[in-house]
Design an enzyme around this catalytic site. Sequence first.
Site, PDB file in Angstrom:
ATOM      1  CG  HIS A   1      17.052   8.888   9.043  1.00 35.48           C
ATOM      2  ND1 HIS A   1      18.043   9.583   8.429  1.00 35.48           N
ATOM      3  CD2 HIS A   1      16.481   8.000   8.180  1.00 35.48           C
ATOM      4  CE1 HIS A   1      17.844   9.433   7.348  1.00 35.48           C
ATOM      5  NE2 HIS A   1      17.218   8.560   7.032  1.00 35.48           N
TER       6      HIS A   1
ATOM      7  CG  ASP B   1      13.145   1.502   5.894  1.00 36.25           C
ATOM      8  OD1 ASP B   1      12.770   1.619   4.669  1.00 36.25           O
ATOM      9  OD2 ASP B   1      14.364   1.733   6.132  1.00 36.25           O
TER      10      ASP B   1
HETATM   11  N1  CMC Z   1      15.744   1.738  19.264  1.00 28.66           N
HETATM   12  C1  CMC Z   1      16.387   1.931  20.224  1.00 28.66           C
HETATM   13  N2  CMC Z   1      17.297   2.758  20.640  1.00 28.66           N
HETATM   14  C2  CMC Z   1      17.868   3.571  19.576  1.00 28.66           C
HETATM   15  C3  CMC Z   1      17.435   3.153  18.248  1.00 28.66           C
HETATM   16  C4  CMC Z   1      16.570   2.373  18.023  1.00 28.66           C
HETATM   17  N3  CMC Z   1      15.962   2.195  16.755  1.00 28.66           N
HETATM   18  N4  CMC Z   1      18.207   3.975  17.236  1.00 28.66           N
HETATM   19  C5  CMC Z   1      19.215   4.678  18.108  1.00 28.66           C
HETATM   20  N5  CMC Z   1      18.894   4.203  19.319  1.00 28.66           N
HETATM   21  C6  CMC Z   1      19.765   4.878  20.438  1.00 28.66           C
HETATM   22  C7  CMC Z   1      21.285   4.576  20.457  1.00 28.66           C
HETATM   23  O1  CMC Z   1      21.352   3.291  21.231  1.00 28.66           O
HETATM   24  C8  CMC Z   1      21.887   5.564  21.140  1.00 28.66           C
HETATM   25  O2  CMC Z   1      21.681   5.832  22.596  1.00 28.66           O
HETATM   26  P1  CMC Z   1      22.788   6.115  23.618  1.00 28.66           P
HETATM   27  O3  CMC Z   1      23.005   7.692  23.181  1.00 28.66           O
HETATM   28  O4  CMC Z   1      22.174   5.939  25.089  1.00 28.66           O
HETATM   29  O5  CMC Z   1      23.946   5.580  23.181  1.00 28.66           O
HETATM   30  C9  CMC Z   1      20.962   7.029  20.272  1.00 28.66           C
HETATM   31  O6  CMC Z   1      19.870   6.258  20.113  1.00 28.66           O
HETATM   32  C10 CMC Z   1      21.682   7.243  19.195  1.00 28.66           C
HETATM   33  O7  CMC Z   1      21.778   6.430  18.190  1.00 28.66           O
HETATM   34  P2  CMC Z   1      22.958   6.140  17.210  1.00 28.66           P
HETATM   35  O8  CMC Z   1      22.930   4.675  16.861  1.00 28.66           O
HETATM   36  O9  CMC Z   1      24.142   6.831  17.399  1.00 28.66           O
HETATM   37  O10 CMC Z   1      22.378   6.843  15.937  1.00 28.66           O
HETATM   38  P3  CMC Z   1      22.855   6.699  14.180  1.00 28.66           P
HETATM   39  O11 CMC Z   1      22.699   8.010  13.716  1.00 28.66           O
HETATM   40  O12 CMC Z   1      24.450   6.123  14.437  1.00 28.66           O
HETATM   41  O13 CMC Z   1      22.128   5.397  13.673  1.00 28.66           O
HETATM   42  C11 CMC Z   1      20.191   4.345  12.738  1.00 28.66           C
HETATM   43  C12 CMC Z   1      20.863   5.787  12.952  1.00 28.66           C
HETATM   44  C13 CMC Z   1      19.043   4.516  11.838  1.00 28.66           C
HETATM   45  C14 CMC Z   1      21.161   3.603  12.072  1.00 28.66           C
HETATM   46  C15 CMC Z   1      19.775   4.004  14.148  1.00 28.66           C
HETATM   47  O14 CMC Z   1      18.864   4.722  14.818  1.00 28.66           O
HETATM   48  C16 CMC Z   1      19.060   2.244  13.935  1.00 28.66           C
HETATM   49  O15 CMC Z   1      19.813   1.453  14.096  1.00 28.66           O
HETATM   50  N6  CMC Z   1      17.557   2.500  13.782  1.00 28.66           N
HETATM   51  C17 CMC Z   1      16.968   1.227  13.487  1.00 28.66           C
HETATM   52  C18 CMC Z   1      17.142   0.910  12.152  1.00 28.66           C
HETATM   53  C19 CMC Z   1      16.359   1.459  11.158  1.00 28.66           C
HETATM   54  O16 CMC Z   1      15.228   1.722  11.253  1.00 28.66           O
HETATM   55  N7  CMC Z   1      17.035   1.787  10.046  1.00 28.66           N
HETATM   56  C20 CMC Z   1      16.442   2.434   8.993  1.00 28.66           C
HETATM   57  C21 CMC Z   1      16.844   3.929   8.866  1.00 28.66           C
HETATM   58  S1  CMC Z   1      15.936   4.930   7.767  1.00 28.66           S
HETATM   59  C22 CMC Z   1      16.267   4.165   5.910  1.00 28.66           C
HETATM   60  C23 CMC Z   1      17.191   4.715   5.368  1.00 28.66           C
HETATM   61  O17 CMC Z   1      17.627   5.914   5.198  1.00 28.66           O
HETATM   62  O18 CMC Z   1      18.343   3.976   5.166  1.00 28.66           O
END
Ligand code: CMC
Length: 432
Positions: free
Chosen positions: A309, A366
């Site tokens: 998240h 989710d």
């Molecule tokens: N599975 C594997 N690796 C992950 C995941 C995941 N679900 N989420 C983040 N990472 C890794 C990412 O690759 C990065 O790794 P590194 O530091 O080695 O490059 C690190 O964790 C930080 O991730 P980020 O993408 O910079 O984090 P963000 O804050 O930009 O994204 C997120 C947050 C929710 C979009 C992301 O965690 C994600 O894509 N999760 C899966 C989709 C999901 O479940 N979304 C629903 C969110 S809750 C409902 C809402 O409020 O909308």
Amino acid sequence: MTRTATLTFDGRELKLPVVEGTEGELALDISELRARLGLITLDPGFGNTGACTSAITFIDGEKGILRYRGIPIEQLAEHSTFTETAWLLIHGRLPNGTELALFREQLTRHAALHEAFKHHFEGFLVDAPPMAMLSAMINTLSCFPRRWNSSPAETPEDEFYEEAARLISKVRTIAAYSYRRSMGLPFIYPDPKLPYVANFLHMMFSMPYEQHVASPEVVEALNLILLLHADHEQNCSTSTVRVVGSSQANLFASCAAAVGALWGPLHGGANVAVLEMLAKIHHGGLSADQAIKLAKDSKSGFKLMGFGHRVYKNFDPRAIILKRAADRVLAQLGVNDPLLDVARQLEEKALSDPYFVERKLYPNVDFYSGIIMRAIGIPINMFTVIFAIGRMPGWIAQWSEQHADSKARIARPRQVYVGNQISDYVPIGDRK
Ligand code: CMC
């Protein structure tokens, strides 16, 4: 006395006022930055940018705190209902008995759609995604005279509150009709005797000669999912409401745009993506360990959907509540589902895997809402639609707060241009 932070650039100094929220959150007011120093800020994804001040929802992502109008989400989940929480978000305080009864009466009165809507639905192919129909139909609501089934408004506030009730009520009917359309089934009219959630389930699942009666466990679980989704401060879809609303677009147009933002798998569409991922793992014969390994490999393009998240970096308080609810509902209904077994294994492995622990990637709302909706028989293509029904009171409250803010301006971010510098037009015959 206002605290300030000093920014020095090219020998010039600017004192930036520090704005402090009621929970001690600190922000730099940079509104003078461009005019005084010729600088803008660059913050992809707006992770460090406050776009507004707001009195609706408080989140502390480090501590896992979520409060609506100051009330902890745990208390609302235990004692409140979706409809009462919707009123709380929109009005800023809990309703008394008379106010809540009036709101319920409005929700009942507005539940039916104008008959002309049936023709609009018929224009969609049966396999049209319900999120597309939902967005189109919310926009369509603004084409219908609000007087159609509203009481005469005495003040502009009365009129707004009536519109809010109209939207919260009708979104549920539109959602159910979009499902019926996607199944090629006849539409079922709302039943004025049924409360909000039971009425939705009736419109989704009843047949012309057989009324569907949802079990109390199913109604309770869906009520909880809606309540927990009701607002989440300036997330992607809510920011969309504010960006669209900032041009003074109407409430329906602003919320229809937010449905589009919610649709994507990184936001509300994650609950669908969770189930698709579980099915892929199960049908592809992958073990939980293999799936975890893939998710850790950045080149695989595979993520654990329902994990991580942007704001919650220790736990998502909504996920804690829904995990308990998922355990309860699955036991009550005696559900036996291989996809839910895969979910359990993934959860267990990821929570003890250093990759996920170090990056603070925990199951989010989710993950569990997808599991519960699957268990209570909600079709997968309706998962994100249900998120939208739940989020509607939050979108309305945010739209209203923005419109009441005398300092609100049209949203218009800037950019740092990195394209070609000035270059001459070349006639087609002279081009290489
Ligand atoms: N599975 C594997 N690796 C992950 C995941 C995941 N679900 N989420 C983040 N990472 C890794 C990412 O690759 C990065 O790794 P590194 O530091 O080695 O490059 C690190 O964790 C930080 O991730 P980020 O993408 O910079 O984090 P963000 O804050 O930009 O994204 C997120 C947050 C929710 C979009 C992301 O965690 C994600 O894509 N999760 C899966 C989709 C999901 O479940 N979304 C629903 C969110 S809750 C409902 C809402 O409020 O909308």
